[in-house]
Design an enzyme around this catalytic site. Structure first.
Site, PDB file in Angstrom:
ATOM      1  N   VAL A   1     -21.096  13.040 -23.516  1.00 51.91           N
ATOM      2  CA  VAL A   1     -20.665  12.805 -22.137  1.00 51.91           C
ATOM      3  C   VAL A   1     -19.562  11.742 -22.106  1.00 51.91           C
ATOM      4  O   VAL A   1     -18.592  11.860 -21.350  1.00 51.91           O
ATOM      5  CB  VAL A   1     -21.858  12.372 -21.246  1.00 51.91           C
ATOM      6  CG1 VAL A   1     -21.386  12.011 -19.845  1.00 51.91           C
ATOM      7  CG2 VAL A   1     -22.908  13.468 -21.183  1.00 51.91           C
ATOM      8  N   CYS A   2     -19.689  10.733 -22.937  1.00 49.23           N
ATOM      9  CA  CYS A   2     -18.769   9.588 -22.911  1.00 49.23           C
ATOM     10  C   CYS A   2     -17.288   9.966 -23.004  1.00 49.23           C
ATOM     11  O   CYS A   2     -16.487   9.470 -22.207  1.00 49.23           O
ATOM     12  CB  CYS A   2     -19.125   8.590 -23.999  1.00 49.23           C
ATOM     13  SG  CYS A   2     -20.772   7.881 -23.811  1.00 49.23           S
ATOM     14  N   PRO A   3     -16.887  10.828 -23.948  1.00 47.11           N
ATOM     15  CA  PRO A   3     -15.449  11.116 -24.016  1.00 47.11           C
ATOM     16  C   PRO A   3     -14.913  11.811 -22.775  1.00 47.11           C
ATOM     17  O   PRO A   3     -13.745  11.637 -22.435  1.00 47.11           O
ATOM     18  CB  PRO A   3     -15.303  11.990 -25.265  1.00 47.11           C
ATOM     19  CG  PRO A   3     -16.650  12.560 -25.512  1.00 47.11           C
ATOM     20  CD  PRO A   3     -17.625  11.536 -24.997  1.00 47.11           C
TER      21      PRO A   3
ATOM     22  N   THR B   1     -20.192  10.347 -28.858  1.00 46.34           N
ATOM     23  CA  THR B   1     -21.258  11.063 -28.164  1.00 46.34           C
ATOM     24  C   THR B   1     -20.618  12.185 -27.341  1.00 46.34           C
ATOM     25  O   THR B   1     -19.433  12.460 -27.498  1.00 46.34           O
ATOM     26  CB  THR B   1     -22.070  10.106 -27.267  1.00 46.34           C
ATOM     27  OG1 THR B   1     -21.166   9.450 -26.377  1.00 46.34           O
ATOM     28  CG2 THR B   1     -22.829   9.084 -28.103  1.00 46.34           C
TER      29      THR B   1
ATOM     30  N   ILE C   1     -14.323   8.832 -20.323  1.00 45.49           N
ATOM     31  CA  ILE C   1     -13.339   7.872 -20.843  1.00 45.49           C
ATOM     32  C   ILE C   1     -11.938   8.474 -20.783  1.00 45.49           C
ATOM     33  O   ILE C   1     -10.991   7.818 -20.347  1.00 45.49           O
ATOM     34  CB  ILE C   1     -13.711   7.442 -22.275  1.00 45.49           C
ATOM     35  CG1 ILE C   1     -15.007   6.622 -22.245  1.00 45.49           C
ATOM     36  CG2 ILE C   1     -12.584   6.655 -22.915  1.00 45.49           C
ATOM     37  CD1 ILE C   1     -15.624   6.363 -23.605  1.00 45.49           C
TER      38      ILE C   1
END
Length: 180
Positions: free
Chosen positions: A51-53, A49, A56
């Site tokens: 925003v997630c990276p 997706t 993370i």
């Protein structure tokens, strides 16, 4: 009405994970407790997706600071370990993770997501939840928010440091400042 979790024993978990060395393994709260470690458990909605990276990799880039505070970081989604590994093996330029310094766990049966109150059941994914658990297994901090907003690593570290003081920390407290 939701039941209060902060100040109580955190729900125990054991999940399959892709470890920092890209091998498959397991992560568990019990193991962190045995090692007298704090646990920073964070949920994100799904792999591959947008925003997630960003969050993370930001957590991974600052992992040494968590390690210096005797904290283990565990990222979790409802995706499989195989999807996690494919994402880790994707370069950051291609919206991947490339390399992480902490494990990504797979909550494929959604039980831990339910236990921590972050599961969006109709979608089978988790909200962005962040939980800080002390070495005795007490849930000390919990925040859950909309999936459109990434977390602030500075704030996560600040809260962890504040909790570790054992004192009362006023608004806008920063590491090195006096507690109340």
């Amino acid at each position: 009405m939701a039941e209060r979790m902060v100040g109580k024993q955190a729900p125990r978990f054991e999940m399959d994970a892709v470890m920092a060395d890209k091998e498959f393994g397991k992560v568990s709260l019990e193991e962190n407790m045995k090692e007298d470690k704090w646990t920073v458990l964070f949920y994100y909605p799904m792999d591959f997706t947008f925003v997630c990276p960003t969050e993370i990799t930001a957590m991974s880039d600052r992992y040494d600071e968590f390690e210096d505070l005797d904290a283990e970081v565990i990222g979790v989604s409802t995706d499989t370990i195989h999807t996690h590994l494919a994402w880790i093996n994707t370069s950051r330029e291609d919206n991947g993770l490339e390399q992480l310094k902490y494990p990504l766990a797979a909550d494929t049966n959604h039980q831990v997501s339910k236990d921590y109150g972050v599961l969006i059941e109709e979608e089978g994914i988790a909200l962005r939840g962040l939980f800080i658990i002390d070495p005795e297994g007490e849930l000390k901090y919990a925040t859950v928010f909309h999936n459109d907003i990434g977390r602030d690593v500075d704030e996560t570290l600040r809260v962890l440091q504040a909790l570790q003081t054992g004192g009362l920390c006023p608004a806008n407290w920063k590491p090195g400042q006096k507690t109340l």
